[in-house]
Each structure stands twice: as C-alpha cells, then as structure tokens.
Design an enzyme around this catalytic site. Sequence first.
Site, PDB file in Angstrom:
ATOM      1  N   GLU A 111      38.632  43.128  57.463  1.00  0.00           N
ATOM      2  CA  GLU A 111      39.990  43.355  56.578  1.00  0.00           C
ATOM      3  C   GLU A 111      41.350  43.502  57.522  1.00  0.00           C
ATOM      4  O   GLU A 111      42.172  44.307  56.988  1.00  0.00           O
ATOM      5  CB  GLU A 111      39.901  44.611  55.655  1.00  0.00           C
ATOM      6  CG  GLU A 111      38.611  44.654  54.659  1.00  0.00           C
ATOM      7  CD  GLU A 111      38.347  45.697  53.868  1.00  0.00           C
ATOM      8  OE1 GLU A 111      38.983  46.733  54.179  1.00  0.00           O
ATOM      9  OE2 GLU A 111      37.894  45.770  52.797  1.00  0.00           O
TER      10      GLU A 111
ATOM     11  N   GLU B  10      32.417  41.645  50.156  1.00  0.00           N
ATOM     12  CA  GLU B  10      31.976  42.985  49.793  1.00  0.00           C
ATOM     13  C   GLU B  10      32.123  43.132  48.439  1.00  0.00           C
ATOM     14  O   GLU B  10      33.186  43.124  48.020  1.00  0.00           O
ATOM     15  CB  GLU B  10      32.998  44.075  50.672  1.00  0.00           C
ATOM     16  CG  GLU B  10      32.975  43.751  52.115  1.00  0.00           C
ATOM     17  CD  GLU B  10      33.872  45.071  52.674  1.00  0.00           C
ATOM     18  OE1 GLU B  10      34.065  46.126  51.966  1.00  0.00           O
ATOM     19  OE2 GLU B  10      34.027  44.932  54.187  1.00  0.00           O
TER      20      GLU B  10
END
Length: 986
Positions: free
Chosen positions: A466, A556
């Site tokens: 991220e 995810e």
Amino acid sequence: MAVALVKRVLDSGWIAARSTEVKLTGIQLTTTNPPSVGPKSPWMEAVVPGSVLATLVKNKVVPDPFYGLQNEAIIDIADSGRDYYTFWFFTTFDCKLSADQFLDLNFRGVNYSAEVYLNGHKKLLPKGMFRRHSLDVTSILNSEGSNLLAVLVHPPDHPGKIPPEGGQGGDHEIGKDVTTQYVEGWDWICPIRDRNTGIWDEVSISVTGPVKIIDPHLVSTFYDDYTRVYLEAAVELENRSSSVAGCTINIQVTTELERDVCLVEHLHTQYLAIAAGKRVHYTFPQLFFYKPNLWWPNGMGKQALYNVTITANVEGHGESDTWNQLFGFRKIESSIDTKTGGRLFKVNGQPIFIRGGNWIVSDGLLRLSRKRYETDIKFHADMNFNMIRCWGGGLAERPDFYHYCDIYGILVWQEFWITGDVDGRGVPVSNPNGPLDHDLFLLCARDTVKLLRNHPSLALWVGGNEQVPPPDINNALKQDLQLMPHFQTVIEGGGKKLPVSTALSDYLDGTRIYIQGSLWDGFADGQGNFTDGPYEIQYPESFFKDDFYKYGFNPEVGSVGMPVAATIRATMPIEGWQIPFFNKVAEGYVEEVPNLIWTYHKYIPYSKPSKVHDQILLYGLPTDLDDFCLKAQLVNYIQYRALLEGYSSHMWSKYTGVLIWKNQNPWTGLRGQFYDHLLDQTAGFYGCRSAAEPLHIQLNLATYFIEVVNTLPNDLSDVAIEASVWDLEGTSPYYKVYEDLSIPSKKTTRIAEMTYPKSKNPKPAYFLLLKLYNKSDYNILSRNFYWLHLPGGDYKSLEPFRKKKIPLELTTQTFITGTTYEMEVLVQNRSKKPDPSRHLTDQNNFVTKIQHMAAGDDYDSTSELQPAITNPQENDDDWTRKGGFFRSMSRIFSSETDGNSMRVCEVHGSDVGVAFFLQFSVHAAKEKYQEGEDTRILPVHYSDNYFSLVPGEQMRIKLSFVVPPGVTPRVILHGWNFPGGHVVHH
C-alpha cells in the site's frame, strides 16, 4: 589429504544470556571462560533460529505471549530499553581443515546487528535484518579441538513505542530500520516485545578449497511453443588462495526417474585460470533441452524439478566447492489485462486465474523450521491455492519456504519492507522517506534477490504494501530488476525504456516483473488509492454481485476466522471461554460484545451493524463455547466458499485474481485465518478447497444459476450435471439432470437456474447437492454441497435436526510407516437407498487425473497410500471417555487381508436424512482427561473435512499425520447430527 567438503548447520547446542547479566567480554567467553547452564548461571538453552523472546519463552523466564493476556505481563522494549533484549548466544563446534582448505562462518539472518567472537577474535555483523553474512574464519579456527563461538545480538535501532490505542505499526519508529514492521503491533497481532531481536535464520559453517562458488544465477528461455528450452547459468568464483588457481567448472543437470535413480540430462565442463585473491564472473554456454518437463503452478500440472549441480575442481586440490539447486523450467509473464484492468499472469503461455492469500510469517517469534514450512505450504496447496503474497511488513521469506512452494506449486509475490501505515501514509504520518539508510535497504534487497532468484515459485517482486518505496529506492529497484529481452511483454506505465542487454551477468534477476506497490499497476485501482478490502463479514450473495468490487485484481479482501473450540481452550484461560454477548441495536441488527481476551486477540465479529445481520444467529442463539464455535465453522465455510466462488463467477470477464487477507496467523489471533497457530484447520479451509478447484461446479448465490468454472486449458465434452435438493426429512423434492454439456476452457459457464425456491411450498431451509460428472461412467469431476434458506429466512430449523440419528458405516484402512499414519475412511450414509434411476453418482468415484493441455501430462490430485501392517486395538470400551464425551460404535470389527488392516464401524440410527457437517479429528488416546486439555494430534492433512452426505451417498476421506513417540492415535468423527463424537480408529 583434504577433508570432505561440508556444510554443517549449527541449529542445536546454543545457550543464551542477557548481556547485562554477563560480566565477561566476548574474548573471555571464547577463550578462558566459556559459559554453561547452571542453577546460578544467567545462561539458558537458546532457540536458534529464533528470537530472544522465543528463548525466554522456552525457558519459562517469561510466560507464553500468545496465551490469553500473558503478553501484557512481558516488558516491552520501549519500557525496558534496548539493553534488556540485547543477548549473548554461545555454542561450540569442531572442524578440522587441511592446509589448502577454508572455513566460512555463515549467518543467513540476524536482527539487527551483532558482534561475533570466535576463539577470542572479534568480527562485526553490520545492521540489517535481511542480509547474509559470511565470515572467513580459517585463520582463527582451532582445528585440533573445540571452537568457541559467542554472538552478541543487538535489537533494532528504533524499536519504537506502543501507543495506548495500539495502531498499525505502533508509533511507526520501526520503519526507520530495515526490519520487520509488524512487531510494533497491527490490527491483527499484539506487539512483539523484543521486536524479533535474535539470530532468526540459519547459522552454518562451510568448508571449501581454494575456489569458492558464489550466488549462481539460473535462467531458462523458451522457443517453439516451449519445445526448445535453453538453460543459462552464471556464477561468481573467488580464488581465496595466494596463487593462480587452475579451475575446472562443471555444471550437471539431472532428473529423478524414480527413488535413487537419476538421469543425467546435461554435463558441461570449462577450464578457467583465476588469479590469486580475485573474483571472476563466468557464464556457461547455454544448455539445450528438447521438450523438458515444465514446472506448473498448483492446479495446472506437475511441478517438475531438475537438480542443477555446479562444482569447482582445482588442479592439485580436487573438488574445491559445490552448489546445487532444484530448478523448474517455466516462464512467467505478467501484464495489465485490457478487458478487466487487472494484472494478468501467464505461466508457460497459459493465463492463470489467481486465487490465493496473504502471508505474514510462519511464527511471530521466528521459530522457523522446515517441518512447519512444509505443513504451511502443503496446507495452501490443499486449499487449491496458487499464490501466496508475502506482505511487506513481514519477512523476505526463507529458502525453505520457497523450497516447499517449488514442491507444491505455489506462486509467490514477494514484497520488500515498506508499508503504507509505517512509511508515509499512516496515522500519524511518519517516515515519508522510508528507512533512514537507503543504501542499507538496497543492499538487503539485492542480497535477497540473489538468495531467492533461482526458485521457480517466485513470481514477482513488489516494492511495498500500500505504498511505493522512496523515489531513489524505487528507481534503483526498477533498474536492478529490469527484465531481460526474452521476458519483456510490454513496457508499462510509460516512462523511458531502460537500456537492454542480453548478457545474464548484467541482470540481478531479469526474469520477473517488478511492481512498485501493492495498489499500483494492475492491482486494486492501479493508482495507489486505498481500494483493497473489505475486511469484515459479508452476506454470502454479496460476493457474486457486479458492484462488490470495482477493480480487476483485489490484493486483499478479508473476513472472519474463528477457530474450533479446542483451540480456544488450548490458548486461553477459562475467562476466554466466554462467548460474546449479542446486543440488539437499531434496525434489528446485533452487535457482538466479545470478552477482553478475544478483543486482545483481535476477534472479528460475525455481524456488522447497519450492514450485515449476525450470521451466527441465523442458526439460533449459541449456548456455550462448543456451540458458538461449531456455528462459526458453518459461517466460515459459507463465507469463504462464497468469496472465492463470487470472484470465480466473474473470472476473466471482471477479475483476473483475488488474494484473501489472510491465510494464517503467526500467533493465536482470531481473525483472517484458514488454520490456527496450532495448525488446526477451520471450516473456511475446506470452503476454499471446494471453491478453488481447477474445475468447479457452483451455485451463484445472487442469481441462483448453476455455473461451472473451468480454469483448465482444455474444453470438456460429454459431461452432465446432477442437481438435487434434500429437505430435513430426508426426501428429495427437487431433482434435475443436465446432459450433453460442453464446458469451454478458461471460462465460467452459466448452465441453468436452480428453481426450487420458486416451487410450490419450498421448505424454509434445505440442502442442495451439485455434481458435475462424466456421462460415460458417472465419475465425479466436481461435487459441491450447500445448505440454504429461503430469502429473508434463517437456519434455525437445523437446530432440531441435530437430534436425528442417521446410520453410518465407516470402513477404515490404516497404513503405518514409522510414526507416520496414512488412513482412508469410506463413510456411507446408510439411512436410505435412493432411487437408482435418479441418483447415479452416489458412490462419488472422483476423477483423480485430468488431462492438462498446458502440461502435456496427467495431473494427479490425490496421493497414493503405501500399505503397511497395523494391529488396531479390538476393545473400543477401553478408549471410551468417561462422562459420555465420546460414544462407542454400536458395532466394530477388524480384519486383515493381503497384509492390509481394515476396520469397519457402524453407527446405528433409525432416522432418514442428511449426515450434515461431518468432521474428523485425531487425538492422543487417554483414559483420563482434565478440563480444557488439548488431546489433538496436529497437524493432520485431510482430503476433505466438514463434509455432508445425503441418504445413500458415500465418500472416501484420506488422512495423514505423524504421531508423537509413545502415543496411540484415536480418530474421532463429529457432525452436526453426531454431537457426541464417534471413535473411528484407535
């Protein structure tokens, strides 16, 4: 005469002590005053590989931090100071060298820096968790006796503090170092008090002659539709002697035909003269292979592996050094799919739909072992997964991890040590420029690439989780990890095309794509926005809807992860056995209020007020821990099967892949896991196993259309589908057969609507059994069993169904080799014989071999059992638990024919119906039990579990496990309508 070349792993005999409690210097410890363990000594047995905290737990100096709230009783490094977790480690070894041999002392991973003392001589291991250290200790070796080795290990420089509110990565200070970041705590783990300080990976000594082999690099290139393959190998050679070395370099490639019988595919020899004290790079001429066996991911074909051996022979010395590696011929390509916008992976030219999950680390105290790694990775293969993402806040995973991914066909996404939470995007924002020492980060990254690059399972490198690395690091990684021309598909993301070289020695890797971050370039929205997730309970039908997730590849998506009740009892005191309170809130929703221990272990509720009604309460209010955990397993199965089936329903039309957050827990957490830290599977494990079959029949829970997901590269013809509904009374009010079907490859095909809910007077809760089978012989290609309720309904009618007594017959064959048990249990629902004109597939003869066009051979989805003689106990009463926890079989008998043992158990019952949610478990046989005692033998590999059988149906279940010495195993069968448990084998 030179002694034989040797690499010896130093993984036993270590002792450790806190540095502040040791008054001697490293020189004294390794000369005149070697330490020992004793009543008044600060020294204790050490865990190597492992962390300081692992050593303290082993010696009961501190309590087990993963049990209950005991982590709160351990002082955090922020409060104790770094010296408290600065530890000495000590061991001894013997090694005798000849005059022209050299000895290296190797550390594959130390966190975070160390001082090494050997026989009174000091050497330094510089900072950095993810770098190897190799020390030439030839001149200080004691060849005539014991060598004394002491290592003083220092914690990370910036261990940080844990804010009262916790948070992702604590106060983020840990991000200033090149180390694991999860150790300051996350929303799925408590803080690790020593921040993983220790000798956390392999320590070894290795003997070489004058010339040493360093980091060979293997690359295969493919031509003519993979019929012509070339293997190129480059190697660095160091002449450690004081004179020119005349060196003959050999490369040999072999393949195993059968046990202990190998075929030499190639052998090449080259002579080199290497100047004294110099290093040279040498690239072998390409070795040609015609139609070699290819390496395929799990579910696409076999994992063919060749053994590559490189040796260096020096004139006047003989064999100087040797190196070997299992290598797979395969080509991985990756690009952004133009239709979905998701990242597309191809292996050996075949697109592969990614279904896998996220991985942190095998154990939070870094008690890493080959045995546990094998279990971990085999579990992923058992779930039919094909990719693991090694998350950036964890480890650069170890060669043992990759070895088993090679063996079981699991592709690996390996991230470097950057996370958005810690490196510039967290709350509060910190470390926007990443770690303080960028050169150290790149040194560790480059060394990691050299360590792992020859593994066929390694699929791609990613800069961070991220987040992208700081610009200078990111640009350096792009340069270092540029692709060789043969592996380039398209130049993505614009930008300037890098200069192209064809020399293998010019590439650090050259065969795998580098992606700058987990939310970029075909992952999530591709632009770095937080567009992964969600991470909470969902309605099962939501996963199938077009608006569930907007982008082509979700890196995810997470949900619940409650383990079985036995795990709760084994990992928590009695206060942790209290199940949540269910508080009613607005609009009929329920809020779960867990006990404090569950909250500490990061429990995710099975409800989301204002969004999702409580999924456990669909089955009725739980009465106790066992009831709660059993109902949680029902939800786990449905939740994760629906997740993967929903993504598979849109395979290639909307999605290219999905990774679940997350597959496992490195501690005793209560979220995001398919097996717990004790290695017992949840029902979600088997929901995934069903949904991720390479060829799979499913019900679209949003449309109620039957679908077939074919991920294989070949079409199917002459197949049929059987759909049968069963009510709670054991009758089948709905039965359909769809014949003469053709199922195209690489596609999800809609077949027909399952219309039972629209029929006259449908039952409020019912079972649906779907089977895809070959029309010619009725062998099963895929089987899928659902329990369903009408729209707006629930499963509460299943509660009285628990009282039904369904007759079963279980025929067990047991094969024993040493302490390894292989069992096959044929389970038959004997409550009714169905109409043979309607139900032609009840024997469930599964097709075990499916032709794979890509692989060019058969893929065997089952393992064969090797027979051995066993003598089971005859008297079941000896093993019946007092108090009614286990019930005896109504009739049990054993027989032995042709050297095999067979045991038949009958469970009497007079009711007709589905034998629902059957689950095997394996226990140590004992006559007396203490409350909460964990008798399970773990791990156990099951071909299936949490399965159900309709009347007249049968299923073969395979089990394999290793029994501790002196323990007699007992196999127990539980089920929704078999609550007491039945002894199947003892």
